[in-house]
Design a protein around this motif. Sequence first.
Motif, mmCIF file in Angstrom:
data_model
loop_
_atom_site.group_PDB
_atom_site.id
_atom_site.type_symbol
_atom_site.label_atom_id
_atom_site.label_comp_id
_atom_site.label_asym_id
_atom_site.label_seq_id
_atom_site.Cartn_x
_atom_site.Cartn_y
_atom_site.Cartn_z
ATOM 1 N N VAL A 98 46.772 34.313 35.893
ATOM 2 C CA VAL A 98 46.470 34.677 34.512
ATOM 3 C C VAL A 98 46.392 36.202 34.416
ATOM 4 O O VAL A 98 45.691 36.847 35.201
ATOM 5 N N LYS A 99 47.084 36.776 33.437
ATOM 6 C CA LYS A 99 47.155 38.229 33.299
ATOM 7 C C LYS A 99 46.126 38.754 32.304
ATOM 8 O O LYS A 99 45.887 38.149 31.252
ATOM 9 N N GLU A 100 45.537 39.904 32.642
ATOM 10 C CA GLU A 100 44.622 40.591 31.734
ATOM 11 C C GLU A 100 44.626 42.075 32.078
ATOM 12 O O GLU A 100 44.203 42.459 33.164
ATOM 13 N N HIS A 101 45.104 42.894 31.163
ATOM 14 C CA HIS A 101 45.108 44.340 31.368
ATOM 15 C C HIS A 101 43.913 44.943 30.636
ATOM 16 O O HIS A 101 44.041 45.474 29.531
ATOM 17 N N SER A 102 42.756 44.866 31.274
ATOM 18 C CA SER A 102 41.530 45.385 30.677
ATOM 19 C C SER A 102 40.815 46.270 31.690
ATOM 20 O O SER A 102 41.070 46.200 32.898
ATOM 21 N N LEU A 103 39.883 47.083 31.208
ATOM 22 C CA LEU A 103 39.092 47.922 32.094
ATOM 23 C C LEU A 103 38.264 47.063 33.043
ATOM 24 O O LEU A 103 38.136 47.380 34.234
ATOM 25 N N ALA A 104 37.726 45.973 32.549
ATOM 26 C CA ALA A 104 36.919 45.089 33.397
ATOM 27 C C ALA A 104 37.752 44.485 34.514
ATOM 28 O O ALA A 104 37.313 44.436 35.673
ATOM 29 N N ARG A 105 38.962 44.027 34.177
ATOM 30 C CA ARG A 105 39.828 43.430 35.203
ATOM 31 C C ARG A 105 40.241 44.480 36.224
ATOM 32 O O ARG A 105 40.246 44.226 37.429
ATOM 33 N N PHE A 106 40.600 45.671 35.761
ATOM 34 C CA PHE A 106 40.984 46.729 36.689
ATOM 35 C C PHE A 106 39.836 47.071 37.633
ATOM 36 O O PHE A 106 40.013 47.172 38.850
ATOM 37 N N THR A 107 38.637 47.282 37.084
ATOM 38 C CA THR A 107 37.483 47.659 37.896
ATOM 39 C C THR A 107 37.190 46.602 38.953
ATOM 40 O O THR A 107 36.970 46.921 40.128
ATOM 41 N N GLN A 108 37.212 45.343 38.545
ATOM 42 C CA GLN A 108 36.941 44.250 39.479
ATOM 43 C C GLN A 108 37.999 44.183 40.576
ATOM 44 O O GLN A 108 37.677 44.101 41.767
ATOM 45 N N GLN A 109 39.257 44.237 40.178
ATOM 46 C CA GLN A 109 40.319 44.037 41.169
ATOM 47 C C GLN A 109 40.490 45.246 42.084
ATOM 48 O O GLN A 109 40.829 45.079 43.261
ATOM 49 N N TRP A 110 40.247 46.447 41.582
ATOM 50 C CA TRP A 110 40.308 47.606 42.464
ATOM 51 C C TRP A 110 39.218 47.506 43.529
ATOM 52 O O TRP A 110 39.462 47.791 44.704
ATOM 53 N N GLN A 111 38.039 47.074 43.146
ATOM 54 C CA GLN A 111 36.961 46.890 44.121
ATOM 55 C C GLN A 111 37.338 45.828 45.149
ATOM 56 O O GLN A 111 37.068 45.985 46.351
#
Length: 291
Positions: A98-111
């Motif tokens: 499932v795709k989501e280009h959001s700040l929350a998704r980026f922050t979580q996945q980068w971590q």
Amino acid sequence: MAQLALGLASLGRPAYINLGREGALPAVRDVESMRAQCHSVLDTASELGIRWVDVARSYGLSEQFLSEWLPGHDVTVSSKWGYAYTADWRPDAEVHEVKEHSLARFTQQWQETRALLPRVDLYQVHSLTADSPLFDDRALQEAMVAIGVPLGFSTSGPRQADAIRKALGLGIFRSVQSTWNVLETSAGEVLREAHDAGLRVIIKEGVANGRLVVEPPQAVAAQAKALGVGPDAVALAAIAQQPWVDVVLSGAASPEQLRSNVDALRIEVDLPELAEPAEQYWKTRAGLSWN
């Protein structure tokens, strides 16, 4: 000529959209079997001189498998954020990602990526489209830049060119990863523009999710026979010969497939126009099953 890199889309999870890989993978695709298969292909890549590995948060356990193999190996590592893997290791799952280009998704996945990989040389937005909310989210763009890692993006679909041109306007990306093969050439001109603008151009799905291997056009099959290589090598060579291509991804699912792919770097091919209309190509791709 472009360099070959190994993508782990087929090796970090039990199912993927890729024809002709059934016999390449273990009969039982549990985590341990897929880990062993992934590490075997990575070992083969190292033996063959391949020094780039591409993964993604949505490629199942690809980052974990790579992190286990990395000690003692000097390779460029690229990953992607944006899609979340949702199949829970079930090949028959109704939805795999499932795709989501959001700040929350980026922050979580980068971590999550940083927790697994000791070094990331390129972090890419996964499947950026022209209508992505990323383009209007200044906070997200600033957060991406703030990690201090070179940024890139990948594209998919019949409007890849629109997404690439729009992304170039942001001025934050150093790399673009797009689908381009002898059946789908619609993004070629803008990829040339991106290369001329200084971006690294990475090409994915060079064998059209296996279509060019399982059912190659007559011209591809004839060149393969004449050169004594597989149709996969012909398809990848046609990409590697483009002057604006820097990196060609191999999606090999086995050591044998990877060795066949590498033949692309020692041949020259001359193919007629084989491209399908972009809408037709992507409609066909959408109809392929996860297997």
